[in-house]
Design an enzyme around this catalytic site. Structure first.
Site, PDB file in Angstrom:
ATOM      1  N   ASP A 185       0.803  -1.224   0.000  1.00  0.00           N
ATOM      2  CA  ASP A 185       0.000   0.000   0.000  1.00  0.00           C
ATOM      3  C   ASP A 185       0.835   1.273   0.000  1.00  0.00           C
ATOM      4  O   ASP A 185       0.358   2.346   0.372  1.00  0.00           O
ATOM      5  CB  ASP A 185      -0.950   0.025   1.214  1.00  0.00           C
ATOM      6  CG  ASP A 185      -1.846  -1.194   1.260  1.00  0.00           C
ATOM      7  OD1 ASP A 185      -2.203  -1.635   2.356  1.00  0.00           O
ATOM      8  OD2 ASP A 185      -2.164  -1.722   0.172  1.00  0.00           O
TER       9      ASP A 185
HETATM   10  N1  LIG Z   1       3.379  -6.295  -3.176  1.00  0.00           N
HETATM   11  C1  LIG Z   1       2.112  -5.845  -3.080  1.00  0.00           C
HETATM   12  N2  LIG Z   1       1.102  -6.688  -3.295  1.00  0.00           N
HETATM   13  C2  LIG Z   1      -0.166  -6.225  -3.223  1.00  0.00           C
HETATM   14  C3  LIG Z   1      -0.436  -4.868  -2.872  1.00  0.00           C
HETATM   15  C4  LIG Z   1       0.682  -3.986  -2.692  1.00  0.00           C
HETATM   16  O1  LIG Z   1       0.529  -2.790  -2.421  1.00  0.00           O
HETATM   17  N3  LIG Z   1       1.935  -4.522  -2.803  1.00  0.00           N
HETATM   18  N4  LIG Z   1      -1.732  -4.445  -2.690  1.00  0.00           N
HETATM   19  C5  LIG Z   1      -2.661  -5.536  -2.449  1.00  0.00           C
HETATM   20  C6  LIG Z   1      -4.084  -5.127  -2.258  1.00  0.00           C
HETATM   21  N5  LIG Z   1      -4.337  -4.828  -0.869  1.00  0.00           N
HETATM   22  C7  LIG Z   1      -4.770  -3.603  -0.560  1.00  0.00           C
HETATM   23  O2  LIG Z   1      -5.078  -2.798  -1.439  1.00  0.00           O
HETATM   24  C8  LIG Z   1      -4.122  -5.814   0.141  1.00  0.00           C
HETATM   25  C9  LIG Z   1      -4.419  -7.095  -0.137  1.00  0.00           C
HETATM   26  C10 LIG Z   1      -4.195  -8.073   0.832  1.00  0.00           C
HETATM   27  C11 LIG Z   1      -3.676  -7.777   2.053  1.00  0.00           C
HETATM   28  C12 LIG Z   1      -3.429  -8.859   3.048  1.00  0.00           C
HETATM   29  O3  LIG Z   1      -3.015  -8.616   4.131  1.00  0.00           O
HETATM   30  N6  LIG Z   1      -3.669 -10.101   2.596  1.00  0.00           N
HETATM   31  C13 LIG Z   1      -3.436 -11.273   3.430  1.00  0.00           C
HETATM   32  C14 LIG Z   1      -4.417 -12.350   3.020  1.00  0.00           C
HETATM   33  C15 LIG Z   1      -5.800 -11.822   3.016  1.00  0.00           C
HETATM   34  C16 LIG Z   1      -6.781 -12.851   2.460  1.00  0.00           C
HETATM   35  O4  LIG Z   1      -6.401 -13.968   2.150  1.00  0.00           O
HETATM   36  O5  LIG Z   1      -7.933 -12.415   2.315  1.00  0.00           O
HETATM   37  C17 LIG Z   1      -2.084 -11.847   3.104  1.00  0.00           C
HETATM   38  O6  LIG Z   1      -1.698 -11.724   1.934  1.00  0.00           O
HETATM   39  O7  LIG Z   1      -1.542 -12.465   4.015  1.00  0.00           O
HETATM   40  C18 LIG Z   1      -3.356  -6.457   2.302  1.00  0.00           C
HETATM   41  C19 LIG Z   1      -3.590  -5.460   1.344  1.00  0.00           C
HETATM   42  C20 LIG Z   1      -2.549  -6.610  -3.480  1.00  0.00           C
HETATM   43  N7  LIG Z   1      -1.192  -7.086  -3.463  1.00  0.00           N
END
Ligand SMILES: Nc1nc2c(c(=O)[nH]1)N[C@@H](CN(C=O)c1ccc(C(=O)N[C@@H](CCC(=O)O)C(=O)O)cc1)CN2
Length: 285
Positions: free
Chosen positions: A228
């Protein structure tokens, strides 16, 4: 669309850049249909976008690139000349919520977004029917800690095989690895469902509701390894109030998200967004 080519450039600022660029374009038998420039006095960096149309004789993109290269070398430019008639190939990634995917596919079908979508990738099945209704390939690749590395390998192979120009995370809720972010730098746009830098992470509406904010928002940004934190392209807000539940914020936010992502996508597809370190320069029409 009157222009045939779009020139974008950035370089250390000095006198004479605009004159040399426009002179070269005239010498190449072309005309300028629009031109935007910005000098960042804090960094000394200069940014420019020029829309170009051949006058009488046809001019190829490679011709123009060959003619422009000496000017670019003289000023140490980071530059590109794009063929505006060629639709970019966009891979859309989505998890459970399909409102941004639906909006993008509709705008594309109606000609509002000059792009083509060879495939959609998801870690859930929820968006399959919508994608199938547009005759677009759907790759359902569930992500768990065990499958994440293999899933990303498949993703990078698909991007190569399909010659993808841009990846859009249209509410894709998995974090891309540092390796993927390095490999795809400047080619991945995400829609974050808050007015960044407030409420980062996977549950911004809950955070906003607990805080009691009066405005919620959405942020379209390029993706970097720092979650983010990537360079912001576009943002919008909507007014909310004390009587609204978290679920009402989610509902209000959907429209803000899909409009903000569509605006950012159009700006990127028209080569109107130039990276300026951790920020962007956006030349709006
Ligand atoms: N390297 C990046 N990857 C992603 C980003 C980014 O900015 N840099 N943005 C995300 C989208 N997002 C917010 O906009 C976001 C998505 C997911 C998570 C998160 O904590 N996910 C958990 C799992 C959640 C689930 O399974 O529902 C995780 O990955 O452990 C935070 C922010 C897209 N990718």
């Amino acid at each position: 669309m009157t222009e045939k080519f779009i020139l974008t450039l950035s370089c250390p600022d000095e006198p004479g850049i605009v004159a040399e660029v426009s002179g070269l374009i005239a010498t190449a038998g072309c005309n300028i249909t629009s031109s935007n420039q910005y000098a960042d006095t804090a960094t000394g960096q200069f940014f420019m976008r020029v829309a170009i149309r051949p006058l009488s004789e046809p001019v190829s993109c490679d011709d123009l690139r060959a003619r422009f290269a000496p000017v670019a070398d003289k000023f140490g430019m980071d530059w590109a000349i794009h063929d505006a008639s060629k639709p970019q190939r966009v891979l859309i990634m989505v998890s459970k919520f399909d409102h941004c995917l639906m909006d993008i596919l509709y705008r594309m079908e109606r000609g509002a977004l000059h792009m083509e979508v060879p495939a959609v990738v998801s870690n859930h099945k929820d968006a399959y029917q919508l994608t199938a209704s547009y005759n677009i390939a759907y790759h359902h690749w569930p992500v768990t800690p065990e499958t994440k590395a293999e899933q990303e390998q498949k993703l990078l192979k698909l991007i190569d095989d399909e010659q993808i120009d841009l990846i859009v995370l249209a509410r894709y809720m998995q974090v891309l690895s540092n390796k993927a972010c390095e490999r795809l730098a400047g080619k991945v746009i995400n829609i974050h469902h808050s007015f960044l830098p407030s409420f980062k992470g996977a549950a911004p509406y809950q955070q906003a509701h607990e805080k009691g904010v009066k405005l919620i928002g959405a942020t379209a940004h390029y993706v970097t390894a720092d979650l983010d934190e990537g360079p912001i392209i576009e943002q919008n807000v909507a007014r909310v109030n004390h009587a609204m539940e978290a679920s009402d914020l989610v509902a209000t936010g959907r429209d803000v998200e899909r409009v903000t992502l569509a605006e950012a996508l159009k700006l990127h597809l028209e080569h109107r967004v130039l990276l300026n370190g951790t920020k962007t320069v956006v030349f709006k029409p």
